[in-house]
Design a protein around this motif. Structure first.
Motif, PDB file in Angstrom:
ATOM      1  N   SER A  67       0.830  -1.215   0.000  1.00 44.60           N
ATOM      2  CA  SER A  67       0.000   0.000   0.000  1.00 44.60           C
ATOM      3  C   SER A  67       0.860   1.259   0.000  1.00 44.60           C
ATOM      4  CB  SER A  67      -0.928   0.013   1.218  1.00 44.60           C
ATOM      5  OG  SER A  67      -1.878  -1.015   1.138  1.00 44.60           O
ATOM      6  N   ILE A  80       2.253   1.755  -3.466  1.00 51.10           N
ATOM      7  CA  ILE A  80       1.232   2.316  -4.351  1.00 51.10           C
ATOM      8  C   ILE A  80       1.084   3.818  -4.124  1.00 51.10           C
ATOM      9  CG2 ILE A  80      -1.268   2.363  -4.797  1.00 51.10           C
ATOM     10  CD1 ILE A  80      -1.253  -0.689  -4.400  1.00 51.10           C
ATOM     11  N   ASP A 117      -2.755   0.640 -11.440  1.00 48.58           N
ATOM     12  CA  ASP A 117      -3.977  -0.102 -11.779  1.00 48.58           C
ATOM     13  C   ASP A 117      -3.726  -1.615 -11.746  1.00 48.58           C
ATOM     14  OD1 ASP A 117      -5.383   2.234 -12.092  1.00 48.58           O
ATOM     15  OD2 ASP A 117      -5.244   2.256 -14.290  1.00 48.58           O
ATOM     16  N   ASN A 154      -3.353  -2.762  -8.074  1.00 46.21           N
ATOM     17  CA  ASN A 154      -4.661  -2.810  -7.405  1.00 46.21           C
ATOM     18  C   ASN A 154      -5.489  -3.993  -7.890  1.00 46.21           C
ATOM     19  OD1 ASN A 154      -4.521  -0.624  -5.590  1.00 46.21           O
ATOM     20  ND2 ASN A 154      -4.951   0.842  -7.227  1.00 46.21           N
ATOM     21  N   SER A 155      -5.396  -4.300  -9.183  1.00 39.84           N
ATOM     22  CA  SER A 155      -6.113  -5.441  -9.733  1.00 39.84           C
ATOM     23  C   SER A 155      -5.608  -6.740  -9.117  1.00 39.84           C
ATOM     24  CB  SER A 155      -5.930  -5.468 -11.258  1.00 39.84           C
ATOM     25  OG  SER A 155      -6.550  -6.603 -11.807  1.00 39.84           O
ATOM     26  N   ARG A 214      -6.880  -7.017  -5.580  1.00 41.24           N
ATOM     27  CA  ARG A 214      -8.306  -7.366  -5.522  1.00 41.24           C
ATOM     28  C   ARG A 214      -8.477  -8.883  -5.646  1.00 41.24           C
ATOM     29  NH1 ARG A 214      -9.031  -2.439  -8.337  1.00 41.24           N
ATOM     30  NH2 ARG A 214      -8.886  -3.468 -10.384  1.00 41.24           N
TER      31      ARG A 214
END
Length: 217
Positions: free
Chosen positions: A188, A191, A205, A208-209, A212
């Protein structure tokens, strides 16, 4: 509250290309858009800087320990470097120890090198862990030598579920041990550093993908 040490360390990892981006096959079999290559700690300056961040976190959290233990192989230079860095901040000598991959049967015989762990509080230091198996193996090494683990500190928390346990390494520690898994920084934080430059939007992106799909809850 912003953890200054964590943010500064994350920026250092990005600036020094220790945090790398692309497509990487992990030991777990997953394909990750990022990889943290601590094999790049191949000169004294980089090792000293990274270990100073470990030491800052240890002092910041007030971890009470007697010996720093580094599991072979990447944990070996970290155990020595972090011990030196803590000494620099506290002006007190720090004991360190690391294991051998195979027991030496001549000369200084045994399974480890360095301080005696018998009856001592031990802080384990490593680079990155995702698997609960890695943690358990290190704990067993320390306990076999008579030490008591009081903490396990890593450079970075990948914040994802281990393939073997279905939960994060931090959650594994919380569920199975009385000591915490401490990370100097996290994905985190990486990022957040990348988000300061719009040229990194595609990388952010993809990270984060990935989180997830595999991230810890």
């Amino acid at each position: 509250m912003i953890d200054k040490t964590s943010k500064e360390f994350a920026k250092y990892l990005v600036d020094e290309d220790i945090a790398t981006f692309g497509e990487f096959l992990l030991k777990s079999g997953r394909k990750s858009p990022y990889f943290f290559n601590f094999g790049k700690l191949n000169n004294t300056k980089r090792l000293q800087i990274v270990c100073s961040f470990y030491a800052q976190k240890i002092i910041q959290l007030g971890i009470d320990f007697d010996v720093i233990f580094g599991p072979a192989y990447k944990g070996i230079p970290l155990s020595i470097g972090v011990a030196n860095a803590v000494q620099d901040l506290t002006h007190t000598p720090v004991e360190f120890c690391f294991n051998r991959k195979s027991v030496k049967k001549y000369g200084d015989v045994g399974s480890h090198v360095g301080a005696n762990l018998e009856g001592k509080r031990v802080l384990i230091t490593d680079d990155v862990v995702t698997s609960g198996i890695t943690i358990s193996e290190s704990v067993k090494l320390v306990e076999k030598l008579g030490g008591e683990v009081v903490g396990f500190i890593v450079a970075l928390d990948r914040q994802e579920k281990g393939v073997d346990i279905g939960i994060s390494a931090a959650q594994f520690c919380e569920n199975n041990y009385s000591f915490p898994l401490i990370s100097v920084s996290s994905v985190s934080d990486i990022i957040e550093v990348l988000k300061t430059d719009s040229m990194n939007n595609a990388i952010v992106d993809s990270m984060n993908s990935y989180l997830r799909k595999y991230g810890a809850e």
